[in-house]
Design an enzyme around this catalytic site. Structure first.
Site, short mmCIF file in Angstrom:
data_model
loop_
_atom_site.label_atom_id
_atom_site.label_comp_id
_atom_site.label_asym_id
_atom_site.label_seq_id
_atom_site.Cartn_x
_atom_site.Cartn_y
_atom_site.Cartn_z
CG PHE A 110 -0.39 0.40 2.51
CD1 PHE A 110 -0.56 1.68 2.99
CD2 PHE A 110 0.32 -0.50 3.30
CE1 PHE A 110 -0.04 2.07 4.22
CE2 PHE A 110 0.83 -0.13 4.52
CZ PHE A 110 0.66 1.16 4.99
CE LYS A 111 3.55 1.39 4.82
NZ LYS A 111 4.82 1.14 5.49
CG ASP A 112 4.00 0.38 -4.35
OD1 ASP A 112 5.17 0.76 -4.15
OD2 ASP A 112 3.70 -0.81 -4.54
CG LEU A 115 6.37 6.06 -0.57
CD1 LEU A 115 6.87 4.83 0.15
CD2 LEU A 115 7.32 7.23 -0.33
CB THR A 145 8.05 2.58 4.27
OG1 THR A 145 6.75 2.64 4.81
CG2 THR A 145 8.51 3.99 3.92
#
Length: 493
Positions: A110-112, A115, A145
């Protein structure tokens, strides 16, 4: 829109300046001066929009100095990297039970969502702030992350990125993703310790006048890609809006109906984004905070006492193996009626004694908005197994924690509202744990486990995983927790 520090000593800054800076000079986190509102009419106007268009409309509420056309272009470019250009598809698994899949991006986590966009937000923030120095992005990661930030910032002009991860605190696949990272401007270092040690070290570097001066003498300024940076947090607000709109479009709910979100939580950034969405007017009833065996947040929600003086557990959901949840400071700030002095005092207590407490009024506010529970290792394995057997759907361990807590929430409260669980990572990032759960023979080699997982589930192995096998590991350095400052200075010399 201006941004202020939760601890009150920094002057109000524009969004771009706050994003470029990352962390406030007084050690606090930047928060908006107020919560902009999204009306039902505006929600209706977003119904037929693409994800990138929805993101632009939500983000523009905060990023008022950013050009809207450029922001839309950046969102379209970022989210074209996701399957079907949709970072947050919804899957219905049962009556009033849904999973939002946030793992269809470049690094399967989900950090994509944030980011892939942050490099643009940071670059534009530097331009608005008149920053000419090279930017060094420092990242502490509990697993996801780090890779997402490395992938987002690799070979970006005028930027270097350095990631610290706990040497024995990430999955084999997460470690492979980070240590094989390509790019001329990247560095990855393992730290002997846990994520809290990495995060504390990064915050210490940000707060050190000596190190910042030394870096400035090298024409380098620090910024962050962790969710302490508002530029990381803001894009995550969007998928709460998008999930709600998708459910309206599909006829699962009517516009204005309330729903619940269940969020597997470690550093508290993901669920805080949901809280911000609710404060902006999104019809959310409860935000359910799901923890693993490191259940410091569960106890905080129950008692109002935050106490990190406890045993630390390494679990099969390593991205949640955190005791110091940095983004909780932003919520504590709101619970104190935005009193900077009270917030600073509580954070000082945390640093000095490892604990603090909120008052009864704050606890009452907390429980109006949230519900919290945790899932231990045995229940996590059972949830992966049971869910696969019943629905043919494979959960990663973090999502399994959230599903287990969601079931407890419904059972204990009798709540029957539509409930969306945030799925934060692909099961293929945790092949050994998932394989163990569904009854396969676990191998030491994570890639062999991936092949076995495919044979049992028929779920294709993502190219991002297959391409890692046999790839050269560029970064093998392991340091003590007190050597992070030295490692940073060596990287920029």
């Amino acid at each position: 829109m201006k941004f202020i520090s939760t601890r009150g000593n920094d002057s109000a800054l524009s969004a771009g300046h706050a994003i470029a800076k990352g962390l406030a000079s007084d050690g606090g986190l930047f928060v908006p001066e107020y919560f902009p509102q999204v009306t039902i009419t505006e929600l209706e106007e977003m119904l037929n929009c693409s994800y990138a268009e929805r993101a632009t409309k939500v983000l523009k509420k905060f990023l008022t100095e950013y050009d809207e056309k450029e922001l839309l272009s950046a969102c379209e470019k970022a989210y074209s990297k996701f399957e079907d250009s949709d970072p947050a598809p919804i899957v219905k698994t049962d009556e009033n039970f849904y999973i939002m899949e946030l793992f269809h991006g470049p690094t399967l986590a989900f950090k994509d969502v944030a980011l892939t966009l942050l490099p643009y937000l940071l670059r534009e923030g530097c331009n608005q702030s008149g920053i000419k120095e090279e930017i060094l992005v420092l990242v502490a990661t509990s697993g996801d992350t780090g890779k997402a930030a490395l992938e987002g910032f690799k070979n970006q002009p005028g930027v270097k990125i350095m990631v610290f991860f706990p040497s024995e605190g990430v999955s084999d696949m997460q470690k492979a993703q980070m240590t094989t990272q390509d790019g001329d401007n990247v560095n990855v270092v393992a730290v002997k310790g846990n994520f809290d040690d990495c995060q504390t070290a990064v915050k210490r570097i940000f707060s050190s006048k000596e190190i910042n001066l030394e870096l400035l003498n090298k024409s380098v300024k620090l910024s962050s890609a962790n969710s302490i940076n508002f530029g990381r947090l803001a894009p995550q607000i969007t998928y709460y809006f998008s999930a709600y709109l998708d459910m309206c479009e599909s006829g699962e709910i009517n516009m204005g109906d309330k729903i619940n979100f269940v969020v597997p939580t470690g550093n508290f950034g993901n669920i805080l984004a949901g809280y911000y969405a609710k404060r902006m007017g999104l019809p959310i009833e409860k935000l359910v905070c799901a923890s693993n065996s490191n259940n410091v947040l569960t106890e905080f929600f129950a008692s109002g006492d935050y106490d990190i003086n406890r045993e630390f557990f390494k679990t099969m959901s390593p991205s949640m193996d955190i005791l110091i949840s940095s983004n909780l400071e932003r919520l504590v700030f709101e619970l104190s009626n935005r009193d900077c002095a009270i917030t600073k005092a509580r954070m000082d207590q945390l640093k000095q004694s490892g604990k603090y407490s909120i008052d009864e009024a704050g606890l009452e506010k907390l429980n109006e908005e949230f519900y919290a529970d945790f899932c231990d290792e045995e229940d996590c394995l059972n949830e992966i197994s049971d869910f696969f057997e019943e629905y043919g759907y494979v959960l990663d361990p973090h999502t399994a924690v959230a599903v287990s807590v969601a079931n407890n929430f419904k059972r204990y409260t009798g709540d029957e509202l539509p409930t969306v669980v945030l799925s934060t990572a692909s099961p293929y990032k945790f092949t050994q744990s998932v394989l163990k759960a569904i009854g396969g023979k676990v191998e030491k080699d994570a890639f062999l486990c991936a092949e076995k997982l495919y044979s049992l589930t028929a779920m294709p192995v993502p190219e991002q995983i297959r391409s890692l096998k046999g790839k050269e590991r560029r970064f093998n350095k392991v340091i003590e927790r007190n050597e992070t400052e030295k490692a940073v200075l060596e990287f920029v010399k």
